[in-house]
Design an enzyme around this catalytic site. Structure first.
Site, PDB file in Angstrom:
ATOM      1  CD  GLU A 182     -35.382  -7.246   2.917  1.00 40.06           C
ATOM      2  OE1 GLU A 182     -34.624  -7.533   1.971  1.00 40.06           O
ATOM      3  OE2 GLU A 182     -36.085  -8.073   3.516  1.00 40.06           O
ATOM      4  NE  ARG A 229     -24.805  -8.072 -10.999  1.00 46.15           N
ATOM      5  CZ  ARG A 229     -24.624  -7.863  -9.688  1.00 46.15           C
ATOM      6  NH1 ARG A 229     -23.440  -8.021  -9.158  1.00 46.15           N
ATOM      7  NH2 ARG A 229     -25.635  -7.499  -8.922  1.00 46.15           N
TER       8      ARG A 229
HETATM    9  P1  AMP Z   1     -33.385  -3.291  -6.327  1.00 43.20           P
HETATM   10  O1  AMP Z   1     -32.929  -1.924  -5.884  1.00 43.20           O
HETATM   11  O2  AMP Z   1     -34.030  -4.073  -5.215  1.00 43.20           O
HETATM   12  O3  AMP Z   1     -34.241  -3.240  -7.567  1.00 43.20           O
HETATM   13  O4  AMP Z   1     -32.081  -4.123  -6.676  1.00 43.20           O
HETATM   14  C1  AMP Z   1     -31.465  -3.934  -7.899  1.00 43.20           C
HETATM   15  C2  AMP Z   1     -29.970  -3.912  -7.789  1.00 43.20           C
HETATM   16  O5  AMP Z   1     -29.488  -4.941  -6.928  1.00 43.20           O
HETATM   17  C3  AMP Z   1     -29.344  -4.172  -9.135  1.00 43.20           C
HETATM   18  O6  AMP Z   1     -28.189  -3.346  -9.250  1.00 43.20           O
HETATM   19  C4  AMP Z   1     -29.011  -5.636  -9.137  1.00 43.20           C
HETATM   20  O7  AMP Z   1     -27.752  -5.859  -9.744  1.00 43.20           O
HETATM   21  C5  AMP Z   1     -28.972  -6.038  -7.666  1.00 43.20           C
HETATM   22  N1  AMP Z   1     -29.845  -7.183  -7.373  1.00 43.20           N
HETATM   23  C6  AMP Z   1     -30.956  -7.167  -6.608  1.00 43.20           C
HETATM   24  N2  AMP Z   1     -31.484  -8.380  -6.476  1.00 43.20           N
HETATM   25  C7  AMP Z   1     -30.698  -9.205  -7.195  1.00 43.20           C
HETATM   26  C8  AMP Z   1     -30.731 -10.612  -7.468  1.00 43.20           C
HETATM   27  N3  AMP Z   1     -31.680 -11.416  -6.966  1.00 43.20           N
HETATM   28  N4  AMP Z   1     -29.764 -11.130  -8.252  1.00 43.20           N
HETATM   29  C9  AMP Z   1     -28.796 -10.324  -8.769  1.00 43.20           C
HETATM   30  N5  AMP Z   1     -28.715  -9.017  -8.539  1.00 43.20           N
HETATM   31  C10 AMP Z   1     -29.653  -8.440  -7.763  1.00 43.20           C
END
Ligand code: AMP
Length: 177
Positions: free
Chosen positions: A102, A65
């Site tokens: 996680e 995305r």
């Molecule tokens: P993080 O590494 O936990 O910051 O997760 C970020 C990545 O996971 C990004 O590429 C987001 O597109 C996806 N992502 C994580 N959580 C969500 C969520 N609640 N809704 C949509 N995309 C998410």
């Protein structure tokens, strides 16, 4: 453009999908935002504006995305677009960074010659959650010689503390929860 009104319209268009892709995750579905011609243009303008004077030479999007948002921002800034991809997708020589999730781990890769020094790179993704993905992407950009001039997200989920993992780099989130 009325910024508060735009944010309200973006929040209204965004869809919360519970338990996707796994139980316990509230997925922020941006596809209705992308499908709206006016919102797509206005969000691109709003995500571009803070970086107009930042000397950005490349905009790096995180698969998948992030690609969709990064490319129009790159065009608006007069910068190039570079992809940060899941393992095994890029055809040329790559650098990679492994990072913890996680449960388990993941890896991002970039072409070695994507943004050589002194590139000033804006990292773009749709959602900042825990910050693990963006922090790995920043490390990767620096590994291939770029300077991370900033990080831009459509939405930051503040409760997950992602901004704290980006090492003080400049961050902009158009929306935050
Ligand atoms: P993080 O590494 O936990 O910051 O997760 C970020 C990545 O996971 C990004 O590429 C987001 O597109 C996806 N992502 C994580 N959580 C969500 C969520 N609640 N809704 C949509 N995309 C998410």
């Amino acid at each position: 453009m009325n910024d508060a009104a735009l944010k309200d319209r973006l929040f209204a268009a965004m869809r919360d999908v519970p338990d996707f892709p796994r139980p316990g995750i509230l997925f922020k579905d941006i596809t209705p935002v992308l499908a709206d011609a006016v919102l797509l243009r206005e969000l691109t303008e709003a995500m571009t504006a803070p970086w107009q004077e930042a000397g950005i030479t490349h905009v790096a999007g995180i698969e998948s995305r992030g690609f969709i948002l990064a490319a129009p921002i790159a065009i608006a800034l007069g910068a190039g677009f570079v992809p940060i991809r899941k393992p095994g997708k890029l055809p040329w020589q790559t650098a990679g960074v492994d990072y913890a999730l996680e449960y388990g781990s993941d890896r991002l890769e970039m072409h070695l010659d994507a943004c050589p020094s002194p590139a000033r790179v804006l990292l773009v993704d749709d959602v900042l959650a825990t910050g693990g993905t963006a922090s790995a992407a920043c490390a990767l950009i620096e590994q291939v010689g770029g300077i991370v001039a900033g990080c831009s997200f459509l939405l930051a989920i503040s409760a997950l503390g992602g901004a704290g993992r980006l090492g003080g780099r400049p961050i902009q989130a158009l929306l935050s929860t």
